[in-house]
Design an enzyme around this catalytic site. Structure first.
Site, PDB file in Angstrom:
ATOM      1  N   HIS A 283      -7.055 -21.184   4.234  1.00 55.94           N
ATOM      2  CA  HIS A 283      -8.332 -21.399   4.032  1.00 55.94           C
ATOM      3  C   HIS A 283      -9.117 -20.089   3.800  1.00 55.94           C
ATOM      4  CE1 HIS A 283     -12.573 -22.586   5.601  1.00 55.94           C
ATOM      5  NE2 HIS A 283     -12.782 -22.672   4.040  1.00 55.94           N
ATOM      6  N   SER A 284      -9.950 -19.882   3.127  1.00 55.41           N
ATOM      7  CA  SER A 284     -10.952 -18.705   3.057  1.00 55.41           C
ATOM      8  C   SER A 284     -10.043 -17.529   3.131  1.00 55.41           C
ATOM      9  CB  SER A 284     -12.060 -18.867   4.140  1.00 55.41           C
ATOM     10  OG  SER A 284     -13.088 -17.930   4.122  1.00 55.41           O
ATOM     11  N   LEU A 285     -10.411 -16.718   4.231  1.00 56.00           N
ATOM     12  CA  LEU A 285      -9.625 -15.474   4.364  1.00 56.00           C
ATOM     13  C   LEU A 285      -8.230 -15.617   5.070  1.00 56.00           C
ATOM     14  CD1 LEU A 285     -10.086 -12.217   4.797  1.00 56.00           C
ATOM     15  CD2 LEU A 285     -10.244 -12.547   7.205  1.00 56.00           C
TER      16      LEU A 285
END
Length: 687
Positions: A283-285
């Protein structure tokens, strides 16, 4: 749940003020930690001991000082808590007027009081046993030092849970099972003697594995655990917790740690079990971080992903991940602080800035020669030798927020290229067929789900999917796909450059492959600052939304399989020098284009676009079960189409096939493999 860490001694407190105390707990939690309790009462058994009750009282208090309440940025020093009756399930309507109790932020010195009912919603089957699951989760997000203390009581009266000083004695019929963070994330496989499918989860900035990725872990286990042994993937879910509080250390450093963790975990598990398959969910980074982990492994242990002797790569999944950085999407007043180290090396990595004198461990193979321009970590990630590993994954899937995500906007989360033209034409067909049956999701013609189902065609004979019947929310969501009376071409140039070619098309004309001259309204770009603030201010789902799936309007609006041949010609290659001087973002756009093409020129990607309510960046993974439930549709889709029974049946069939040495198959063969055997709910209902 099938596993437990501890069966606590059942006890009864006889209190002078009246009432009986059944549970009295006091615990402490750090960042990324939680306790999960399963409280059960056998009504018939306790009735024999003089306790005839139809409800109980639960009280949880944040024992920290009230002086810590304003210190939000270094905390927050609060807890998320929810109480779920045994028969609650997000997929089914929850009957009656009973509420599902939860609190998004139990602040220091605050109390959470709940009346829990012994009724059909909490009853276990046809027995006299009643059960509830209670999650108490630390909300600490930045610092790793504090420990937050809470007290937890359950009793027969309000007075007894408020204050009790009595004599305890053992009692039958009351039990409390407890799991801590380590135990929840270290569950064994269901079938120890069978090969194991290891799922690695990776969190994003100011996030953690233990709490923030818990909902997805729960849903994967709930999906796979009940499956028949013949198709059960024997899932183990793990995540590296050593990056908590270290988000600024840079993508390379974070990814190397995850890579080492994966190698150590597989070696450790192989002493008890046989790890046969592996999947990554970030998720995300976490998307770039897990990509760096794969790169590290491919260099340090080249045989790790070997199809015969090693671990077979199955799913590579990202949710709202900044593959090409954020410099083109963030305003100048935010880009400058990132360059100056506001988020440490990570901020510079995402802003496509090179930082010298940093470690190169796991970045380059000794015998590799790299282009001179490959100095940005985001550009290095998909290059050889890691590229062969990424190509070998059975499925590569991107989930991206269409709107309301100013943290990781659509352009970078979807790897730059999308079929805007197809989305626009689908909307036109939907308007012409208002009275036709519609599906619960939009499914594009090239979606892995669309095999075996018919779908409407446009004037060029290209198949397109369907979008559900319009509602007020959906109209606002999709207004950008409708023709507009007036729009300036300069506002949509970047969408033209990101428009994919039609399959089997020889066209290289930007205007021709976009909208054939039709007017187009691009999606509204989210404000980065407001997106960050939405963590604090976003609306929370009401009880009707939590209890009734039929009222949920958040949805998958685009789901398509993108092939390498659909990429348009590079726009920023061999540009005149004068344009490089005139346009200030020329250099950045050229780098981002190179990165996006490197990921997609030899690989097929499934791109799933979702429209969910703010705060969509956290909602897309359901960071907290009820606060972020708007993202339920994304998690449900991810679990069903990567760990569902049909997908697992295919994997079981593959495992039973003779294991010959693999030949050098083409990318087209791998793409066809990706398509096999997946049918979506939307395609099944299409007419």
């Amino acid at each position: 749940m099938p596993y437990k860490i501890n069966r606590m001694k059942n006890s009864l407190e006889i209190n002078e003020t009246g009432g009986t105390l059944l549970v009295d707990e006091r615990k402490r939690l750090r960042i990324g930690e939680l306790y999960r309790y399963k409280f059960s009462v056998n009504k018939d058994v306790i009735k024999e001991q003089g306790l005839d009750v139809s409800h109980l009282f639960l009280r949880i208090k944040n024992e920290e000082s009230a002086l810590l309440r304003p210190l939000y940025l270094t905390g927050p020093y609060s807890f998320y808590i929810d109480v779920r009756p045994h028969n609650y399930n997000e997929n089914r309507k929850f009957p009656g007027k009973e509420i599902i109790p939860f609190v998004e932020n139990l602040k220091p010195d605050e109390r959470f009081k709940v009346k829990i009912l012994l009724n059909e919603n909490s009853r276990v089957g046809d027995t006299s046993l009643y059960s509830w699951t209670i999650d108490i989760i630390s909300q600490l997000a930045v610092t790793t030092i504090p420990k937050l203390e809470f007290s937890f009581r359950i009793g027969t009266t309000r007075k007894v849970v408020k204050k009790s000083n009595g004599l305890f004695k053992s009692i039958e019929g009351v039990s409390l099972e407890m799991w801590d963070t380590e135990t929840l994330w270290d569950l064994p496989p269901k079938f120890p003697e069978k090969p194991v499918h290891l799922v690695i989860m990776t969190h994003g900035i100011f996030s953690n594995i233990g709490c923030d990725m818990l909902y997805m872990k729960d849903k994967i286990e709930e999906m796979t655990f009940p499956m028949d042994e013949s198709i059960n993937p024997n899932i183990i879910v793990r995540g590296f917790m050593g990056n908590v509080g270290k988000s600024g250390h840079g993508i390379h450093c974070l990814g190397v740690r995850v890579g080492k963790y994966v190698l150590e975990t597989v070696d450790k598990l192989n002493k008890k079990y046989k790890v046969d398959r592996i999947s990554f969910i970030g998720h995300s980074l976490g998307g770039p971080t897990q990509s760096m982990a794969v790169r590290y492994i491919s260099i340090k242990r080249p045989d790790f992903f070997d199809a015969v002797k090693g671990v077979k790569p199955v799913n590579f999944i990202t949710l709202a991940s900044p593959f090409i950085g954020v410099i083109g999407d963030f305003p100048f007043y935010l880009s400058v602080p990132l360059d100056m180290g506001a988020l440490g090396l990570t901020g510079r990595d995402l802003n496509l800035k090179y930082t010298p004198l940093t470690s190169k461990d796991g970045l380059y193979a000794d015998d590799e020669v790299y282009p001179e321009h490959s100095k940005y970590i985001l550009e290095i990630l998909p290059q050889a030798p890691a590229k062969k590993v990424f190509e070998s994954f059975k499925r590569r899937t991107i989930y991206a927020n269409v709107m309301d995500d100013g943290i990781v906007p659509l352009r970078t989360a979807a790897l730059l290229y999308l079929d805007w033209r197809s989305i626009h034409k689908v909307q036109k067909i939907r308007k012409k067929n208002k009275n036709s049956p519609t599906s619960s999701e939009f499914v594009s013609s090239d979606s892995p789900e669309s095999s075996g189902a018919s779908s409407p065609s446009n004037e060029n004979g290209n198949n397109v999917g369907e979008i559900p019947a319009e509602s007020p929310n959906k109209k606002a969501t999709l207004q950008w796909t409708l023709p507009q009376a007036v729009i300036h071409g300069s506002k949509i140039n970047k969408y033209k450059r990101g428009q994919t070619n039609e399959a089997n098309s020889d066209s290289d004309n930007e205007q021709g492959v976009f909208l054939d001259g039709q007017k187009f309204e691009p999606p509204k770009e989210a404000n980065t600052v407001l997106s960050a603030l939405s963590v604090l201010t976003a609306a929370i789902p009401d009880q009707e939304y939590i209890k009734n799936p039929a009222v949920r309007k958040d949805e998958v609006i685009h789901d398509k399989l993108y092939h390498p041949e659909e990429l348009p010609p590079p726009h920023y290659e061999n540009r005149p020098i004068v344009k490089k001087l005139i346009y200030p973002n020329e250099s950045v756009n050229r780098i981002q284009e190179r990165i996006a093409r490197e990921w997609q020129e030899t690989m097929t990607w499934r791109k799933v676009l979702v429209q969910i309510q703010p705060d969509s960046h956290n909602n897309i993974v359901v960071r907290r079960r009820f606060v972020n439930l708007y993202g339920y549709v994304a998690v449900e889709h991810m679990v069903e189409h990567h760990f569902g029974s049909k997908v697992c049946s295919e994997l079981a069939e593959d495992a039973n096939e003779p294991k010959d040495e693999p030949n050098q198959s083409s990318q087209a063969d791998r793409s066809n493999e990706y398509n096999e055997g997946e049918i979506s709910k939307g395609a099944e209902n299409a007419t």
